[in-house]
Design a protein around this motif. Structure first.
Motif, mmCIF file in Angstrom:
data_model
loop_
_atom_site.group_PDB
_atom_site.id
_atom_site.type_symbol
_atom_site.label_atom_id
_atom_site.label_comp_id
_atom_site.label_asym_id
_atom_site.label_seq_id
_atom_site.Cartn_x
_atom_site.Cartn_y
_atom_site.Cartn_z
ATOM 1 N N GLN A 159 12.033 -14.517 3.560
ATOM 2 C CA GLN A 159 12.617 -13.697 4.618
ATOM 3 C C GLN A 159 11.736 -12.467 4.859
ATOM 4 O O GLN A 159 11.508 -11.667 3.941
ATOM 5 N N LEU A 160 11.261 -12.301 6.073
ATOM 6 C CA LEU A 160 10.404 -11.173 6.423
ATOM 7 C C LEU A 160 11.098 -9.822 6.183
ATOM 8 O O LEU A 160 10.461 -8.895 5.649
ATOM 9 N N PRO A 161 12.393 -9.654 6.534
ATOM 10 C CA PRO A 161 13.033 -8.363 6.255
ATOM 11 C C PRO A 161 13.023 -8.007 4.766
ATOM 12 O O PRO A 161 12.894 -6.840 4.411
ATOM 13 N N SER A 162 13.125 -9.011 3.901
ATOM 14 C CA SER A 162 13.078 -8.739 2.462
ATOM 15 C C SER A 162 11.689 -8.304 2.030
ATOM 16 O O SER A 162 11.542 -7.412 1.193
ATOM 17 N N LEU A 163 10.661 -8.912 2.601
ATOM 18 C CA LEU A 163 9.291 -8.498 2.291
ATOM 19 C C LEU A 163 9.081 -7.046 2.711
ATOM 20 O O LEU A 163 8.526 -6.240 1.953
ATOM 21 N N ILE A 164 9.548 -6.694 3.900
ATOM 22 C CA ILE A 164 9.420 -5.316 4.385
ATOM 23 C C ILE A 164 10.198 -4.362 3.487
ATOM 24 O O ILE A 164 9.712 -3.282 3.126
ATOM 25 N N ALA A 165 11.414 -4.749 3.087
ATOM 26 C CA ALA A 165 12.221 -3.908 2.207
ATOM 27 C C ALA A 165 11.540 -3.707 0.859
ATOM 28 O O ALA A 165 11.491 -2.584 0.334
ATOM 29 N N VAL A 166 10.989 -4.765 0.283
ATOM 30 C CA VAL A 166 10.333 -4.658 -1.022
ATOM 31 C C VAL A 166 9.087 -3.769 -0.922
ATOM 32 O O VAL A 166 8.839 -2.940 -1.808
ATOM 33 N N ILE A 167 8.320 -3.904 0.149
ATOM 34 C CA ILE A 167 7.170 -3.016 0.341
ATOM 35 C C ILE A 167 7.657 -1.566 0.428
ATOM 36 O O ILE A 167 7.075 -0.663 -0.184
ATOM 37 N N GLY A 168 8.760 -1.354 1.138
ATOM 38 C CA GLY A 168 9.340 -0.008 1.233
ATOM 39 C C GLY A 168 9.798 0.519 -0.112
ATOM 40 O O GLY A 168 9.606 1.696 -0.440
ATOM 41 N N PHE A 169 10.405 -0.338 -0.939
ATOM 42 C CA PHE A 169 10.853 0.082 -2.278
ATOM 43 C C PHE A 169 9.655 0.542 -3.114
ATOM 44 O O PHE A 169 9.704 1.579 -3.775
ATOM 45 N N PHE A 170 8.572 -0.241 -3.074
ATOM 46 C CA PHE A 170 7.409 0.106 -3.873
ATOM 47 C C PHE A 170 6.732 1.369 -3.363
ATOM 48 O O PHE A 170 6.350 2.228 -4.164
ATOM 49 N N VAL A 171 6.572 1.490 -2.066
ATOM 50 C CA VAL A 171 5.952 2.691 -1.506
ATOM 51 C C VAL A 171 6.803 3.917 -1.831
ATOM 52 O O VAL A 171 6.290 4.959 -2.260
#
Length: 185
Positions: A159-171
């Motif tokens: 899921q693309l929204p999950s990838l974006i969310a995980v990148i946001g969590f790490f950043v």
């Protein structure tokens, strides 16, 4: 008795997480821990005050079993499947903590500064924990799930929204650890 020394190897932990994910997919369920807070609030009657908590919480009972299993599994892992040495931090991380006058956690998940009964109720630490908790709660609701839900379930389902969310969590974590934490301490 058999025990792992240090942390579990990635291939054991990864295999167990993958097995749980396959079972959840097979049974048509999705995994996430933050949704359990909504379920617990609904059980305790929060639906009287907010429409967000008005839903069929009984359909989510299985997820409460996942939380209970995580707690029991964590207890078993710490007390029966480890040597008791706890988490070993990179020496560079320990040096960074010392530079901020924060003692190394000595095998614990958090430094004593954030967990001891002497310091937890000081205004600075209490405010830090309260503000951080509000940000995590708001952030997981705004992102439509928590780190475990997005990183494990969402990304395994591509899921693309999950990838974006995980990148946001790490950043966000990197910004907090390298810029905000030194400003606060």
């Amino acid at each position: 008795m058999y025990s792992f020394y240090g942390t579990w190897p990635w291939y054991i932990s990864g295999f167990l997480i993958g097995t749980v994910m396959l079972l959840l997919i097979y049974f048509g369920k999705t995994f996430g821990m933050s949704s359990n807070l909504r379920t617990l609030c609904s059980i305790s009657g929060a639906g009287k005050f907010s429409d967000f908590f008005r839903f069929d919480w009984k359909a989510q009972r299985w997820n409460l079993v996942v939380v209970l299993g995580a707690m029991i599994g964590g207890f078993i892992a710490v007390h029966y499947l480890s040597d008791g040495s706890g988490v070993n931090l990179n020496p560079a991380t320990v040096a960074q903590l010392n530079a901020m006058n924060i003692d190394a956690p000595h095998g614990n998940l958090l430094p004593e500064l954030f967990t001891s009964s002497e310091t937890i109720f000081t205004p600075k630490i209490f405010g830090f924990l309260l503000f951080g908790g509000l940000l995590v709660g708001f952030g997981s609701r705004y992102a439509g799930g928590c780190t475990s839900g997005h990183a494990i379930t969402g990304m395994s389902n591509l899921q693309l929204p999950s990838l974006i969310a995980v990148i946001g969590f790490f950043v966000g974590g990197l910004i907090a650890a390298h810029f905000l934490l030194p400003l606060i301490f």
